[in-house]
Design a protein around this motif. Structure first.
Motif, PDB file in Angstrom:
ATOM      1  N   ARG A  88       0.827  -1.214   0.000  1.00  0.00           N
ATOM      2  CA  ARG A  88       0.000   0.000   0.000  1.00  0.00           C
ATOM      3  C   ARG A  88       0.859   1.261   0.000  1.00  0.00           C
ATOM      4  N   ASN A  89       1.869   1.300   0.851  1.00  0.00           N
ATOM      5  CA  ASN A  89       2.698   2.510   0.964  1.00  0.00           C
ATOM      6  C   ASN A  89       3.686   2.657  -0.178  1.00  0.00           C
ATOM      7  N   GLN A  90       3.995   1.567  -0.849  1.00  0.00           N
ATOM      8  CA  GLN A  90       4.987   1.594  -1.922  1.00  0.00           C
ATOM      9  C   GLN A  90       4.370   1.413  -3.307  1.00  0.00           C
ATOM     10  N   ILE A 372     -12.913  -6.332  -4.677  1.00  0.00           N
ATOM     11  CA  ILE A 372     -11.837  -7.092  -4.040  1.00  0.00           C
ATOM     12  C   ILE A 372     -10.533  -6.290  -4.016  1.00  0.00           C
ATOM     13  N   PRO A 373      -9.565  -6.728  -3.195  1.00  0.00           N
ATOM     14  CA  PRO A 373      -8.285  -6.014  -3.130  1.00  0.00           C
ATOM     15  C   PRO A 373      -7.489  -6.133  -4.430  1.00  0.00           C
ATOM     16  N   PHE A 374      -6.840  -5.051  -4.799  1.00  0.00           N
ATOM     17  CA  PHE A 374      -5.852  -5.070  -5.879  1.00  0.00           C
ATOM     18  C   PHE A 374      -4.859  -3.943  -5.629  1.00  0.00           C
ATOM     19  N   ILE A 375      -3.627  -4.321  -5.308  1.00  0.00           N
ATOM     20  CA  ILE A 375      -2.550  -3.367  -5.063  1.00  0.00           C
ATOM     21  C   ILE A 375      -1.379  -3.759  -5.946  1.00  0.00           C
ATOM     22  N   GLY A 384       1.989   5.003  -2.480  1.00  0.00           N
ATOM     23  CA  GLY A 384       1.066   5.501  -1.481  1.00  0.00           C
ATOM     24  C   GLY A 384      -0.172   6.145  -2.049  1.00  0.00           C
ATOM     25  N   LYS A 385      -0.622   5.692  -3.219  1.00  0.00           N
ATOM     26  CA  LYS A 385      -1.762   6.300  -3.884  1.00  0.00           C
ATOM     27  C   LYS A 385      -2.943   5.336  -3.957  1.00  0.00           C
TER      28      LYS A 385
END
Length: 600
Positions: A88-90, A372-375, A384-385
């Protein structure tokens, strides 16, 4: 492995959108032109022109963490501090990311094929309509993302759950994956946390009795990465797929038994006071849902307590996955692979716990099952966006090919995801506005014996600047419609109170998406409002058929454009879609349309 300190969960910031009902109420002849919501014209499925960063002669690597049945809507990601730290942060999180069929097998096949389930026709978990058996019999591995990457020189590797039905007699690697690193979990031990069984590189079955599944996957993944690092000239795809936080599944003489997921012993003490978020749609007093969902009584106190226990077990089981993410990313860095690797964290489908009075499971079109999650992090991806770009598992193959600077087949059902754009992408910059959600199988509640037959439906999902909509046609003939800007938890079905002129647009769009293929999935409005073939002043036969002549050319590329009152009569005359009966499999002849009222 060490225990983790869990960070306090923080609610995601809400996106402020104009209510779509306000837009409908304000309809005028001066609807914005196609410029306000245009889909990019593209013959390659990309949907945008940004190119990946230059990698020299080296293609980027792709590493995918694929969990099983992980929710996004009830905050499980917020209890994974290492996913937050390293991903998430990267990287960039896509908040409008969906599965289009909320069941493991169909969803996973869409992820790798770039096709909606009505095109690849894997629509269930078990034969004859689903599972690895159906996948192999249809030869779906002959023309899909792994074979395209392999043809471009990639080494493709997999460990963990593939799709249901990989068995001792049907365990060979599908085409496109390297047999040197093909280690799927094998039935009936796919969902046993302390007794996993793997097929080792098309060879023998190996049992790890007494060892925690995710930890075994972690150790094996490090070994595979170290082997891949020795060949610096060959890029790779590596999929790591633990089954957490899925239930354990046991095959018994009385049928299939579901029990809550089992955490690693080092995590059993965590989250003792945590409960499922009590969102407005959790065990609501009022229930206006169609079909079997509308028949459900309120959950009892004991059922709610059991669901809280299950929620805690799911969060606990994800902690080993959280540690796995950190370990793998550190290994990539140790092997000097991190800077040239796109890392994705996602799941196959969502999961409901107590929402709309439903016990525990998936298989509906509601947000808990589909959103659903997707990072993703990697070269050129903003850190971080959060992006509100609309995307689905069906978009994934085009995305990988685009990032690898490889050709994207025009046959794919979806554009690539704009992962390199550091901006909101509603409106004219948004490749996708609408997609279908579809289902043909029974619904069932895990940990129960309940089964529901009338669960065949097709939905159209629209998200854009000022609107967020779900419209569903059920096999029972019932329909439901939600404005998620005003009703984000889908509490009130407003189908009966919505203007017919507006519903006609949704019916037309659904009628295209339910059978779309390739370009027609990527740009359904072009089917409903085809452009003129030339700039000639005379109207073509196609234009005469629609009765709009030159004014129709390129004028409708979004829902906002379609709401122009001058199209009211046209949409009223278009056919409406319906099912003939509630079948448990996809059969095109079971779908019909009512005839037009007049000849256009």
């Amino acid at each position: 492995m060490k225990s983790t300190t869990i960070l306090a969960a923080l609610p995601c910031a809400s996106l402020l959108l104009l209510s779509f009902s306000q837009i409908v109420a304000a309809q005028t002849e001066d609807i914005p032109s196609a410029e306000a919501g245009a889909l990019p014209t593209n013959n390659h499925g990309h949907g945008h022109s940004s190119r990946p960063p230059h990698h020299g002669d080296q293609k980027p690597n792709f590493l995918v963490f694929l969990t099983d049945d992980q929710d996004r809507r009830i905050n499980s990601l917020d209890y994974q501090p290492l996913v937050q730290k390293y991903l998430r942060n990267q990287g960039t999180e896509f908040t409008n990311y969906f599965t289009t069929t909320a069941m493991c097998c169909p969803s996973r096949v869409s992820l790798w094929s770039g096709q909606f389930a009505h095109n690849h026709n894997v629509t269930d978990e078990s034969p004859p309509h689903g599972s690895y058996t159906k996948f192999v019999s249809q030869k779906l591995d002959q023309n899909w993302l792994p074979t395209w990457l392999q043809q471009a020189g990639y080494s493709n590797n997999y460990i963990g759950k593939f799709i249901n039905g990989v068995s001792p007699t049907l365990k060979q690697a599908p085409k496109g994956f390297d047999t040197a690193h093909w280690e799927p979990l094998v039935a009936p031990n796919i969902y046993t946390f302390y007794d996993p069984v793997f097929s080792i590189n098309n060879g023998p079955l190996t049992s790890y009795k007494g060892l925690y599944q995710t930890d075994v996957i972690s150790d094996k993944s490090v070994e595979i990465l170290d082997t891949l690092a020795k060949n610096t000239s060959q890029p790779f795809l590596f999929v790591i797929s633990p089954t957490a936080p899925h239930d354990e599944v046991w095959i018994t003489g009385n049928g299939t038994l579901f029990t809550p997921p089992v955490p690693a012993k080092r995590h059993e003490h965590l989250f003792k006071d945590v409960k499922i978020p009590r969102h407005p749609n959790f065990n609501p007093k009022h229930n206006d849902k169609p079909s079997w969902v509308g028949t459900l009584p309120r959950l009892t106190e004991s059922q709610v307590s059991a669901l809280d226990d299950k929620y805690r077990a799911r969060l606990q089981s994800l902690q080993a996955t959280d540690e796995l993410v950190e370990r793998i990313i550190k290994r990539l860095e140790h092997n000097n692979q991190l800077d040239n690797t796109y890392i994705v964290y996602t799941t196959d489908n969502g999961y409901h716990l107590g929402t709309h009075r439903m016990y525990a499971g998936k298989q509906t079109a509601y947000e808990e099952d589909t959103n659903i999650p997707f990072i993703i992090r990697g070269p050129g991806v903003a850190k971080g966006k959060k992006s509100n770009a609309v995307a689905t598992h069906t978009h994934f193959p085009a995305t990988v090919l685009h990032l690898a600077n490889l050709p994207v087949p025009d046959s794919l059902d979806a554009h690539s995801i704009p992962v390199l754009e550091n901006k909101a992408v509603y409106g004219k910059d948004q490749p996708t506005e609408a997609f279908s959600v579809e289902f043909w199988s029974q619904a069932f509640m895990e940990n129960t014996t309940a089964r529901f037959d009338a669960n065949t439906y097709k939905s159209v999902r629209l998200i854009g600047q000022g609107y967020n909509l779900l419209y569903t046609v059920w096999c029972t003939g019932e329909k439901e419609y939600y404005d998620l800007v005003e009703d984000p938890f889908q509490i009130k079905n407003i189908y009966k109170s919505t203007k017919p002129a507006f519903l006609n647009r949704l019916d037309a769009l659904l009628n295209v998406l339910r059978t779309c293929k390739g370009p027609t999935c990527r740009d359904p409005w072009a089917v409903i409002h085809p452009a003129k073939p030339s700039s000639s002043s005379s109207s073509s036969s196609a234009d005469k058929g629609h009765g709009h002549g030159k004014e129709h050319k390129n004028s409708v590329r979004s829902l906002k454009d379609a709401l122009n009152k001058k199209f009211d009569k046209y949409y009223a005359e278009l056919p409406k879609f319906a099912f003939k009966e509630c079948l448990h499999y996809y059969n095109p002849t079971n779908e019909e349309t009512a005839p037009r009222h007049t000849e256009l």
